[in-house]
Design a protein around this motif. Structure first.
Motif, PDB file in Angstrom:
ATOM      1  N   SER A   1      13.398 -11.711  -3.800  1.00 34.80           N
ATOM      2  CA  SER A   1      14.540 -12.279  -2.722  1.00 34.80           C
ATOM      3  C   SER A   1      15.205 -11.134  -1.634  1.00 34.80           C
ATOM      4  CB  SER A   1      15.030 -13.581  -2.777  1.00 34.80           C
ATOM      5  OG  SER A   1      16.133 -13.133  -3.878  1.00 34.80           O
ATOM      6  N   THR A   2      15.707 -10.531  -2.383  1.00 35.81           N
ATOM      7  CA  THR A   2      16.721  -9.481  -1.550  1.00 35.81           C
ATOM      8  C   THR A   2      15.950  -8.321  -1.335  1.00 35.81           C
ATOM      9  OG1 THR A   2      18.072  -9.247  -3.625  1.00 35.81           O
ATOM     10  CG2 THR A   2      17.926  -7.270  -2.133  1.00 35.81           C
ATOM     11  N   TRP A   3      14.883  -7.852  -1.815  1.00 39.42           N
ATOM     12  CA  TRP A   3      14.162  -7.127  -1.159  1.00 39.42           C
ATOM     13  C   TRP A   3      13.484  -7.648   0.838  1.00 39.42           C
ATOM     14  CZ3 TRP A   3      12.256  -2.289  -1.389  1.00 39.42           C
ATOM     15  CH2 TRP A   3      12.415  -1.839  -2.770  1.00 39.42           C
ATOM     16  N   ILE A   4      13.067  -9.061   0.916  1.00 36.38           N
ATOM     17  CA  ILE A   4      12.875 -10.293   1.675  1.00 36.38           C
ATOM     18  C   ILE A   4      14.529 -10.089   2.750  1.00 36.38           C
ATOM     19  CG2 ILE A   4      11.985 -12.014   2.557  1.00 36.38           C
ATOM     20  CD1 ILE A   4      10.409 -12.478   0.239  1.00 36.38           C
ATOM     21  N   ALA A   5      15.484 -10.245   2.068  1.00 34.25           N
ATOM     22  CA  ALA A   5      16.489  -9.777   3.464  1.00 34.25           C
ATOM     23  C   ALA A   5      16.619  -8.785   3.343  1.00 34.25           C
ATOM     24  CB  ALA A   5      17.536 -10.489   2.009  1.00 34.25           C
ATOM     25  N   GLU A   6      16.709  -7.655   2.440  1.00 33.22           N
ATOM     26  CA  GLU A   6      16.502  -6.088   3.601  1.00 33.22           C
ATOM     27  C   GLU A   6      15.880  -6.007   4.390  1.00 33.22           C
ATOM     28  OE1 GLU A   6      16.958  -3.713  -0.414  1.00 33.22           O
ATOM     29  OE2 GLU A   6      19.025  -4.990  -0.536  1.00 33.22           O
ATOM     30  N   LYS A   7      14.365  -6.951   4.549  1.00 29.61           N
ATOM     31  CA  LYS A   7      13.844  -6.483   5.038  1.00 29.61           C
ATOM     32  C   LYS A   7      13.315  -7.099   6.510  1.00 29.61           C
ATOM     33  CE  LYS A   7      10.196  -4.121   4.479  1.00 29.61           C
ATOM     34  NZ  LYS A   7       9.446  -2.676   4.476  1.00 29.61           N
TER      35      LYS A   7
ATOM     36  N   LYS B   1       5.047  -4.833  -1.696  1.00 33.18           N
ATOM     37  CA  LYS B   1       5.850  -3.540  -0.589  1.00 33.18           C
ATOM     38  C   LYS B   1       5.095  -3.529  -0.202  1.00 33.18           C
ATOM     39  CE  LYS B   1       8.846  -1.089  -3.819  1.00 33.18           C
ATOM     40  NZ  LYS B   1       9.112   0.451  -4.132  1.00 33.18           N
ATOM     41  N   ILE B   2       4.104  -3.832  -0.317  1.00 31.60           N
ATOM     42  CA  ILE B   2       2.679  -3.637   1.255  1.00 31.60           C
ATOM     43  C   ILE B   2       2.790  -4.863   1.957  1.00 31.60           C
ATOM     44  CG2 ILE B   2       0.374  -2.755   1.820  1.00 31.60           C
ATOM     45  CD1 ILE B   2       0.183  -0.513  -0.155  1.00 31.60           C
ATOM     46  N   ASP B   3       2.702  -5.948   0.943  1.00 31.53           N
ATOM     47  CA  ASP B   3       2.278  -7.084   1.664  1.00 31.53           C
ATOM     48  C   ASP B   3       3.906  -7.458   2.719  1.00 31.53           C
ATOM     49  OD1 ASP B   3      -0.007  -7.205   0.890  1.00 31.53           O
ATOM     50  OD2 ASP B   3       1.156  -8.543  -1.368  1.00 31.53           O
ATOM     51  N   LEU B   4       5.005  -7.574   1.633  1.00 28.91           N
ATOM     52  CA  LEU B   4       6.034  -7.599   2.641  1.00 28.91           C
ATOM     53  C   LEU B   4       6.454  -6.228   3.641  1.00 28.91           C
ATOM     54  CD1 LEU B   4       8.724  -8.466   1.417  1.00 28.91           C
ATOM     55  CD2 LEU B   4      10.007  -6.507   1.042  1.00 28.91           C
ATOM     56  N   GLU B   5       5.479  -5.072   3.670  1.00 28.46           N
ATOM     57  CA  GLU B   5       5.156  -4.838   5.508  1.00 28.46           C
ATOM     58  C   GLU B   5       4.720  -4.703   5.914  1.00 28.46           C
ATOM     59  OE1 GLU B   5       6.241  -1.422   7.719  1.00 28.46           O
ATOM     60  OE2 GLU B   5       7.595  -2.042   5.947  1.00 28.46           O
ATOM     61  N   GLN B   6       3.636  -5.270   5.503  1.00 27.65           N
ATOM     62  CA  GLN B   6       2.452  -5.795   6.239  1.00 27.65           C
ATOM     63  C   GLN B   6       2.868  -6.936   7.199  1.00 27.65           C
ATOM     64  OE1 GLN B   6      -0.802  -4.436   7.542  1.00 27.65           O
ATOM     65  NE2 GLN B   6      -0.360  -6.123   8.979  1.00 27.65           N
TER      66      GLN B   6
END
Length: 308
Positions: free
Chosen positions: A247-253, A199-204
Motif C-alpha cells: 500500500s505504501t508503494w501504491i501511495a508513493e506511486k 513493480k511492473i504491474d504498478l508502473e503499467q
C-alpha cells in the motif's frame, strides 16, 4: 537481522548524518565525488533503506556493499546500481576517484522520459552485482557523468533539462553495455520475481491512469490477483523484500504521478483527480496534502516549470 528495523529512511537523513550539507538532497537528483566526502577511511555507513536510485561510477576505489544478506566487492572500473527499497550498508577502504549519482522516480519521469521504466527496464532490477567495464567503456561513461556534475553545479537556466538529457544518454550507454536483452521478470528467485512483477504491474497501471486509459484505482488485492497470489502472501513478500508495504508503494506511486501532472499547466486539478481515480477534487487534495504537506495548488505554484 534486527538492525534492519532501525535504518536511515531517505537521502536527506543519510546525507545529514554524513555531514553532506553542500549536496541538495531535496531536488530529486544529486551528483558528487565520494573522494570529496570521505576523508577518513575506512568508513562504514549506518544501515539504510534508500528511497532513491543510485549509480556509483568507480574509477579507482575499493570497498564492499551489503544488500539484504548479499555482499558485493566494489573495485576499479566498475559501475554499481541500486534501486529503492532494499536494506543496505556500504564500506569504503580506499577512494581515489568515484562519482555517485542519485535520483528519484519523479525526476526520471519529468526530465528523462515519461515511460522511463519501459525504456530502461533494468532500473527495475532488485539486486545488481557490480558491472566491470573495459577502460574505453568507462571513459565514455565518465565523460557523461562529468558533464552532469558540471551542469548540476553551474547556473544554466536549463539545468534540469540538460541534466535530464545527459542522464538519458548515460542510461542508454549503460543499457548498450549491459542490458540490451534484459528482462527483469526472469532474474532472481521466486520472491524477487514477485517483487519485480508487482513493480511492473504498478508502473503499467499508473501509465494507464496518467494517459487517461483507465480511471479505476487498483488495490493491493488487485495486484495479488494479477499474480494469482493470496493478498497476504503478496503483502508479506513486498514488505520483507523492500521494507515497504504494498500500500505504501501504491501511495508513493500515486503522489509521484500527481507531482508530474501538476507541473503540466494543461491539466486541471479536476482532470488530474479523475485520472488518478479519485471521486472528487477535495478527496485528491486531502490525499496529496496528507502525503506532501501542501495542497495541489500550493505545489503547482512552487513548481511552475514544465517539460516542453
Amino acid at each position: 537481522m534486527s538492525s534492519k528495523d532501525n535504518v536511515v529512511k531517505d537521502l536527506r537523513e543519510l546525507y545529514a548524518i554524513l555531514g553532506l550539507e553542500q549536496v541538495d538532497a531535496h531536488a530529486g537528483f544529486t551528483v558528487h565525488y565520494l573522494q570529496d566526502t570521505f576523508k577518513q577511511l575506512p568508513f562504514r555507513s549506518q544501515p539504510f533503506r534508500p528511497n532513491y536510485f543510485s549509480f556509483l561510477f568507480i574509477r579507482d576505489a575499493f570497498g564492499q556493499y551489503t544488500i539484504d544478506d548479499l555482499q558485493f566487492e566494489v573495485r576499479p572500473l566498475t559501475v554499481y546500481f541500486t534501486n529503492p527499497g532494499n536494506y543496505r550498508v556500504f564500506e569504503w577502504h580506499a577512494i581515489r576517484d568515484t562519482c555517485l549519482i542519485t535520483f528519484d522516480e519523479a525526476f526520471l519521469k519529468e526530465y528523462v522520459h515519461a515511460d522511463v521504466f519501459q525504456q530502461f527496464s533494468f532500473l527495475l532490477t532488485e539486486t545488481m552485482q557490480p558491472r566491470p567495464l573495459q577502460p574505453y567503456e568507462f571513459d565514455t561513461l565518465e565523460q557523461l557523468y562529468r558533464y552532469i556534475h558540471r551542469e548540476q553545479y553551474g547556473n544554466s537556466p536549463y539545468k534540469q533539462k540538460l541534466i535530464g538529457a545527459l542522464m538519458a544518454s548515460l542510461l542508454l550507454k549503460i543499457k548498450e553495455y549491459f542490458f540490451q536483452d534484459y528482462n527483469p521478470i526472469y532474474e532472481g528467485n521466486r520472491s524477487s520475481e514477485i517483487v519485480k512483477t508487482f513493480k511492473i504491474d504498478l508502473e503499467q497501471h499508473f501509465r494507464d491512469l496518467t494517459a487517461g486509459r483507465t480511471d479505476t484505482p487498483l488495490r493491493v488485492q488487485d495486484y495479488a490477483d494479477k499474480q494469482a497470489l493470496h493478498v497476504n502472501y503478496l503483502s508479506n513478500v513486498i514488505s520483507t523484500k523492500t521494507g515497504k508495504s504494498a500500500s505504501t508503494w501504491i501511495a508513493e506511486k500515486t503522489i509521484s504521478a500527481a507531482r508530474v501532472m501538476l507541473q503540466n499547466p494543461a491539466l486541471s486539478v479536476k482532470e488530474i483527480t479523475a485520472r488518478l481515480g479519485f471521486l472528487e477534487p477535495p478527496h485528491f487534495s486531502n490525499y496529496f496534502k496528507k502525503h506532501t504537506g501542501m495542497s495541489p495548488a500550493a505545489y503547482r505554484k512552487q513548481h511552475p516549470e514544465t517539460r516542453s
